[in-house]
Design a protein around this motif. Sequence first.
Motif, PDB file in Angstrom:
ATOM      1  N   ALA A  91       0.847  -1.187   0.000  1.00 48.50           N
ATOM      2  CA  ALA A  91       0.000   0.000   0.000  1.00 48.50           C
ATOM      3  C   ALA A  91       0.885   1.241   0.000  1.00 48.50           C
ATOM      4  O   ALA A  91       2.108   1.147   0.195  1.00 48.50           O
ATOM      5  CB  ALA A  91      -0.900   0.024   1.238  1.00 48.50           C
ATOM      6  N   VAL A  92       0.250   2.371  -0.209  1.00 48.54           N
ATOM      7  CA  VAL A  92       0.906   3.648   0.056  1.00 48.54           C
ATOM      8  C   VAL A  92       0.606   3.999   1.510  1.00 48.54           C
ATOM      9  O   VAL A  92      -0.558   4.010   1.920  1.00 48.54           O
ATOM     10  CB  VAL A  92       0.412   4.751  -0.886  1.00 48.54           C
ATOM     11  N   TYR A  93       1.649   4.264   2.260  1.00 50.63           N
ATOM     12  CA  TYR A  93       1.505   4.577   3.676  1.00 50.63           C
ATOM     13  C   TYR A  93       1.637   6.088   3.866  1.00 50.63           C
ATOM     14  O   TYR A  93       2.622   6.696   3.433  1.00 50.63           O
ATOM     15  CB  TYR A  93       2.566   3.837   4.485  1.00 50.63           C
ATOM     16  N   TYR A  94       0.646   6.662   4.514  1.00 50.75           N
ATOM     17  CA  TYR A  94       0.601   8.096   4.723  1.00 50.75           C
ATOM     18  C   TYR A  94       0.743   8.418   6.201  1.00 50.75           C
ATOM     19  O   TYR A  94       0.174   7.743   7.064  1.00 50.75           O
ATOM     20  CB  TYR A  94      -0.733   8.674   4.245  1.00 50.75           C
ATOM     21  N   CYS A  95       1.466   9.489   6.473  1.00 50.66           N
ATOM     22  CA  CYS A  95       1.571  10.021   7.820  1.00 50.66           C
ATOM     23  C   CYS A  95       0.690  11.261   7.927  1.00 50.66           C
ATOM     24  O   CYS A  95       0.599  12.055   6.976  1.00 50.66           O
ATOM     25  CB  CYS A  95       3.019  10.387   8.130  1.00 50.66           C
ATOM     26  N   ALA A  96       0.032  11.403   9.067  1.00 49.67           N
ATOM     27  CA  ALA A  96      -0.826  12.560   9.307  1.00 49.67           C
ATOM     28  C   ALA A  96      -0.506  13.150  10.674  1.00 49.67           C
ATOM     29  O   ALA A  96      -0.097  12.426  11.595  1.00 49.67           O
ATOM     30  CB  ALA A  96      -2.295  12.162   9.234  1.00 49.67           C
ATOM     31  N   ALA A  97      -0.708  14.437  10.812  1.00 51.70           N
ATOM     32  CA  ALA A  97      -0.402  15.114  12.069  1.00 51.70           C
ATOM     33  C   ALA A  97      -1.401  16.235  12.304  1.00 51.70           C
ATOM     34  O   ALA A  97      -1.868  16.876  11.351  1.00 51.70           O
ATOM     35  CB  ALA A  97       1.015  15.682  12.026  1.00 51.70           C
ATOM     36  N   ASP A  98      -1.701  16.476  13.582  1.00 51.05           N
ATOM     37  CA  ASP A  98      -2.623  17.566  13.902  1.00 51.05           C
ATOM     38  C   ASP A  98      -2.476  17.954  15.370  1.00 51.05           C
ATOM     39  O   ASP A  98      -1.770  17.283  16.139  1.00 51.05           O
ATOM     40  CB  ASP A  98      -4.077  17.177  13.596  1.00 51.05           C
ATOM     41  N   ASP A  99      -3.165  19.056  15.737  1.00 50.47           N
ATOM     42  CA  ASP A  99      -2.981  19.587  17.083  1.00 50.47           C
ATOM     43  C   ASP A  99      -3.973  19.034  18.110  1.00 50.47           C
ATOM     44  O   ASP A  99      -3.863  19.346  19.291  1.00 50.47           O
ATOM     45  CB  ASP A  99      -3.036  21.118  17.072  1.00 50.47           C
ATOM     46  N   PHE A 100      -4.936  18.204  17.677  1.00 44.61           N
ATOM     47  CA  PHE A 100      -5.866  17.646  18.654  1.00 44.61           C
ATOM     48  C   PHE A 100      -5.232  16.450  19.361  1.00 44.61           C
ATOM     49  O   PHE A 100      -4.261  15.856  18.876  1.00 44.61           O
ATOM     50  CB  PHE A 100      -7.185  17.237  17.980  1.00 44.61           C
ATOM     51  N   ARG A 101      -5.761  16.117  20.519  1.00 44.72           N
ATOM     52  CA  ARG A 101      -5.351  14.880  21.194  1.00 44.72           C
ATOM     53  C   ARG A 101      -6.013  13.713  20.485  1.00 44.72           C
ATOM     54  O   ARG A 101      -7.172  13.783  20.098  1.00 44.72           O
ATOM     55  CB  ARG A 101      -5.753  14.922  22.665  1.00 44.72           C
ATOM     56  N   CYS A 102      -5.294  12.612  20.331  1.00 46.39           N
ATOM     57  CA  CYS A 102      -5.821  11.462  19.610  1.00 46.39           C
ATOM     58  C   CYS A 102      -7.083  10.931  20.283  1.00 46.39           C
ATOM     59  O   CYS A 102      -7.040  10.556  21.454  1.00 46.39           O
ATOM     60  CB  CYS A 102      -4.794  10.330  19.575  1.00 46.39           C
ATOM     61  N   PRO A 103      -8.183  10.848  19.555  1.00 46.75           N
ATOM     62  CA  PRO A 103      -9.368  10.179  20.124  1.00 46.75           C
ATOM     63  C   PRO A 103      -9.155   8.667  20.112  1.00 46.75           C
ATOM     64  O   PRO A 103      -8.360   8.154  19.323  1.00 46.75           O
ATOM     65  CB  PRO A 103     -10.489  10.596  19.167  1.00 46.75           C
ATOM     66  N   PRO A 104      -9.876   7.929  20.941  1.00 44.92           N
ATOM     67  CA  PRO A 104      -9.663   6.466  21.030  1.00 44.92           C
ATOM     68  C   PRO A 104      -9.890   5.732  19.717  1.00 44.92           C
ATOM     69  O   PRO A 104      -9.286   4.698  19.485  1.00 44.92           O
ATOM     70  CB  PRO A 104     -10.685   6.029  22.090  1.00 44.92           C
ATOM     71  N   THR A 105     -10.743   6.259  18.863  1.00 41.63           N
ATOM     72  CA  THR A 105     -11.052   5.586  17.603  1.00 41.63           C
ATOM     73  C   THR A 105     -10.281   6.177  16.421  1.00 41.63           C
ATOM     74  O   THR A 105     -10.698   6.044  15.275  1.00 41.63           O
ATOM     75  CB  THR A 105     -12.552   5.685  17.322  1.00 41.63           C
TER      76      THR A 105
END
Length: 129
Positions: A91-105
Motif C-alpha cells: 500500500a501507500v503509507y501516509y503520515c498525518a499530524a494535527d494539534d488535537f489529542r488522539c481520540p480512542p477511535t
Amino acid sequence: QVQVAESGGGPVQAGDSLRLSCVASLVGNINCMGWFRQAPGKEREGVAAIDTQNGDTFYSRSLEGRFTISQGNRAHTVFLQMSNLKPDDTAVYYCAADDFRCPPTVVEGRGAGVIFRNWGQGAQVTVSS
C-alpha cells in the motif's frame, strides 16, 4: 502551516521488516500523529497513531500486533516499525499530524483519518511473496 514528510518505503519480501519515518514541521503544537495506508482499489485504512504528549498508542485491530509506532528523539518525529510483512500490506503509507489529542477511535472504522488536516505525500511499500 504543517508540512509532513514520510520516508523509508520500498520493495521487500514477505516476512521482512521495514521502518517508516515521519517528520512534521509546524509552527505550533502537534499532539497526534498517525499512520494510514491505502492499497490499490481499496479505501484508506488506519494503521497506528500516537499521542505525542503522553505517549498513548492506538492500533488497528487487524494488524495482529505486527506494527509498532514510536516517537523519535527529535520533536514531531514518529516511526512505524513493520515486521513479518505480508503481500496484503502492500500500500501507500501516509503520515498525518494535527494539534488535537488522539481520540480512542483515531485509526478505527471507515473514514479513518478524516479528522486530520495535515498529510504527507505517502511512501510506497511493496511486499512480494
